[in-house]
Scaffold this motif. Structure first.
Motif, PDB file in Angstrom:
ATOM      1  N   THR A  22       0.801  -1.226   0.000  1.00  0.00           N
ATOM      2  CA  THR A  22       0.000   0.000   0.000  1.00  0.00           C
ATOM      3  C   THR A  22       0.838   1.282   0.000  1.00  0.00           C
ATOM      4  O   THR A  22       0.276   2.376  -0.016  1.00  0.00           O
ATOM      5  CB  THR A  22      -0.934   0.027   1.222  1.00  0.00           C
ATOM      6  N   ALA A  23       2.158   1.141   0.021  1.00  0.00           N
ATOM      7  CA  ALA A  23       3.038   2.320   0.076  1.00  0.00           C
ATOM      8  C   ALA A  23       2.918   3.152  -1.199  1.00  0.00           C
ATOM      9  O   ALA A  23       2.616   2.625  -2.279  1.00  0.00           O
ATOM     10  CB  ALA A  23       4.486   1.872   0.253  1.00  0.00           C
ATOM     11  N   PRO A  24       3.176   4.445  -1.082  1.00  0.00           N
ATOM     12  CA  PRO A  24       3.172   5.299  -2.276  1.00  0.00           C
ATOM     13  C   PRO A  24       4.219   4.838  -3.287  1.00  0.00           C
ATOM     14  O   PRO A  24       5.174   4.149  -2.939  1.00  0.00           O
ATOM     15  CB  PRO A  24       3.549   6.682  -1.724  1.00  0.00           C
ATOM     16  N   LYS A  25       4.019   5.238  -4.505  1.00  0.00           N
ATOM     17  CA  LYS A  25       4.908   4.877  -5.610  1.00  0.00           C
ATOM     18  C   LYS A  25       6.325   5.395  -5.346  1.00  0.00           C
ATOM     19  O   LYS A  25       6.513   6.483  -4.794  1.00  0.00           O
ATOM     20  CB  LYS A  25       4.361   5.496  -6.893  1.00  0.00           C
ATOM     21  N   LYS A  26       7.318   4.592  -5.736  1.00  0.00           N
ATOM     22  CA  LYS A  26       8.715   5.024  -5.632  1.00  0.00           C
ATOM     23  C   LYS A  26       8.947   6.155  -6.628  1.00  0.00           C
ATOM     24  O   LYS A  26       8.417   6.147  -7.731  1.00  0.00           O
ATOM     25  CB  LYS A  26       9.662   3.861  -5.927  1.00  0.00           C
ATOM     26  N   LEU A  27       9.748   7.123  -6.212  1.00  0.00           N
ATOM     27  CA  LEU A  27       9.939   8.329  -7.004  1.00  0.00           C
ATOM     28  C   LEU A  27      11.233   8.345  -7.820  1.00  0.00           C
ATOM     29  O   LEU A  27      11.505   9.324  -8.508  1.00  0.00           O
ATOM     30  CB  LEU A  27       9.902   9.553  -6.077  1.00  0.00           C
ATOM     31  N   GLY A  28      12.052   7.293  -7.704  1.00  0.00           N
ATOM     32  CA  GLY A  28      13.296   7.240  -8.472  1.00  0.00           C
ATOM     33  C   GLY A  28      14.457   7.970  -7.818  1.00  0.00           C
ATOM     34  O   GLY A  28      15.501   8.158  -8.423  1.00  0.00           O
ATOM     35  N   PHE A  29      14.270   8.402  -6.563  1.00  0.00           N
ATOM     36  CA  PHE A  29      15.352   9.027  -5.813  1.00  0.00           C
ATOM     37  C   PHE A  29      15.167   8.735  -4.330  1.00  0.00           C
ATOM     38  O   PHE A  29      14.069   8.415  -3.875  1.00  0.00           O
ATOM     39  CB  PHE A  29      15.417  10.541  -6.057  1.00  0.00           C
ATOM     40  N   CYS A  30      16.274   8.838  -3.594  1.00  0.00           N
ATOM     41  CA  CYS A  30      16.246   8.640  -2.149  1.00  0.00           C
ATOM     42  C   CYS A  30      15.655   9.886  -1.506  1.00  0.00           C
ATOM     43  O   CYS A  30      16.082  11.005  -1.787  1.00  0.00           O
ATOM     44  CB  CYS A  30      17.668   8.396  -1.639  1.00  0.00           C
ATOM     45  N   PHE A  80      18.129   7.030  -8.021  1.00  0.00           N
ATOM     46  CA  PHE A  80      18.357   5.590  -7.935  1.00  0.00           C
ATOM     47  C   PHE A  80      17.321   4.885  -8.780  1.00  0.00           C
ATOM     48  O   PHE A  80      16.213   5.390  -8.972  1.00  0.00           O
ATOM     49  CB  PHE A  80      18.226   5.091  -6.484  1.00  0.00           C
ATOM     50  N   ASP A  81      17.685   3.701  -9.285  1.00  0.00           N
ATOM     51  CA  ASP A  81      16.681   2.827  -9.885  1.00  0.00           C
ATOM     52  C   ASP A  81      15.711   2.456  -8.766  1.00  0.00           C
ATOM     53  O   ASP A  81      16.129   2.230  -7.625  1.00  0.00           O
ATOM     54  CB  ASP A  81      17.305   1.555 -10.437  1.00  0.00           C
ATOM     55  N   ASN A  82      14.445   2.384  -9.092  1.00  0.00           N
ATOM     56  CA  ASN A  82      13.448   2.059  -8.069  1.00  0.00           C
ATOM     57  C   ASN A  82      13.754   0.744  -7.362  1.00  0.00           C
ATOM     58  O   ASN A  82      13.472   0.595  -6.179  1.00  0.00           O
ATOM     59  CB  ASN A  82      12.048   2.038  -8.672  1.00  0.00           C
ATOM     60  N   LYS A  83      14.366  -0.209  -8.068  1.00  0.00           N
ATOM     61  CA  LYS A  83      14.671  -1.504  -7.450  1.00  0.00           C
ATOM     62  C   LYS A  83      15.717  -1.372  -6.352  1.00  0.00           C
ATOM     63  O   LYS A  83      15.853  -2.249  -5.504  1.00  0.00           O
ATOM     64  CB  LYS A  83      15.115  -2.522  -8.500  1.00  0.00           C
ATOM     65  N   ASP A  84      16.466  -0.269  -6.337  1.00  0.00           N
ATOM     66  CA  ASP A  84      17.514  -0.055  -5.343  1.00  0.00           C
ATOM     67  C   ASP A  84      17.052   0.769  -4.147  1.00  0.00           C
ATOM     68  O   ASP A  84      17.853   1.119  -3.287  1.00  0.00           O
ATOM     69  CB  ASP A  84      18.719   0.635  -5.992  1.00  0.00           C
ATOM     70  N   LEU A  85      15.770   1.082  -4.080  1.00  0.00           N
ATOM     71  CA  LEU A  85      15.238   1.861  -2.964  1.00  0.00           C
ATOM     72  C   LEU A  85      14.571   0.938  -1.948  1.00  0.00           C
ATOM     73  O   LEU A  85      13.916  -0.039  -2.312  1.00  0.00           O
ATOM     74  CB  LEU A  85      14.238   2.906  -3.463  1.00  0.00           C
ATOM     75  N   ARG A 102       7.507   5.673   6.158  1.00  0.00           N
ATOM     76  CA  ARG A 102       8.146   6.982   6.242  1.00  0.00           C
ATOM     77  C   ARG A 102       8.623   7.462   4.882  1.00  0.00           C
ATOM     78  O   ARG A 102       8.588   8.656   4.615  1.00  0.00           O
ATOM     79  CB  ARG A 102       9.340   6.949   7.208  1.00  0.00           C
ATOM     80  N   GLY A 103       9.101   6.562   4.031  1.00  0.00           N
ATOM     81  CA  GLY A 103       9.599   6.992   2.729  1.00  0.00           C
ATOM     82  C   GLY A 103      10.441   5.921   2.067  1.00  0.00           C
ATOM     83  O   GLY A 103      10.570   4.805   2.567  1.00  0.00           O
ATOM     84  N   TRP A 104      11.003   6.267   0.909  1.00  0.00           N
ATOM     85  CA  TRP A 104      11.865   5.362   0.148  1.00  0.00           C
ATOM     86  C   TRP A 104      13.299   5.864   0.254  1.00  0.00           C
ATOM     87  O   TRP A 104      13.585   7.005  -0.084  1.00  0.00           O
ATOM     88  CB  TRP A 104      11.427   5.306  -1.315  1.00  0.00           C
ATOM     89  N   LEU A 105      14.203   5.000   0.741  1.00  0.00           N
ATOM     90  CA  LEU A 105      15.591   5.387   0.966  1.00  0.00           C
ATOM     91  C   LEU A 105      16.556   4.475   0.229  1.00  0.00           C
ATOM     92  O   LEU A 105      16.288   3.284   0.037  1.00  0.00           O
ATOM     93  CB  LEU A 105      15.934   5.321   2.460  1.00  0.00           C
TER      94      LEU A 105
END
Length: 126
Positions: free
Chosen positions: A63-71, A78-83, A95-98
């Motif tokens: 249910t998390a928001p879509k990855k934005l392509g950055f930390c 970053f590639d989304n697969k690396d977040l 909290r977010g994508w890191l």
């Protein structure tokens, strides 16, 4: 998911260990052994609590928001697969994508504001 680990030691005279979540004292057999760790470490949550936590985290990923392509911490691309999904370990909320470095760094500082503030105080000499 960040797991809290403890060396295999007994914390009560009968050998039971307290689960960090449900606070029950349970035999060591109720705690999962981390075979990828040295020195015989076990997870601090009992298997029942760990299973519940894993279900919550799976739902959080779904249910998390879509990855934005950055930390969202260092702002590097970053590639989304690396977040990595970052979450509060107390509330299990998103909290977010890191990136891996930021995710590990925050975890090593205690995964809380106080740890980050201590590091900032140290770096600024105050």
């Amino acid at each position: 998911m960040q797991l809290e680990l403890f060396p295999i030691v007994e914390s009560k005279s009968d050998g039971d260990v307290q689960c960090r979540n449900c606070k029950k004292y349970l035999p060591l057999s109720n705690f999962r052994h981390r075979s990828d760790r040295v020195n015989n470490y076990r997870v601090k949550s009992c298997k029942t609590c760990e299973k519940k936590e894993n279900l919550i985290l799976k739902n959080l990923h779904d249910t998390a928001p879509k990855k934005l392509g950055f930390c969202e911490c260092c702002r590097e691309d970053f590639d989304n697969k690396d977040l990595n999904l970052d979450h509060c370990h107390d509330t299990l909320s998103f909290r977010g994508w890191l990136c891996g470095k930021c995710n590990s760094g925050i975890a090593l500082l205690g995964d809380n504001k106080e740890g980050v503030q201590r590091a900032l105080k140290y770096l600024t000499g105050k």
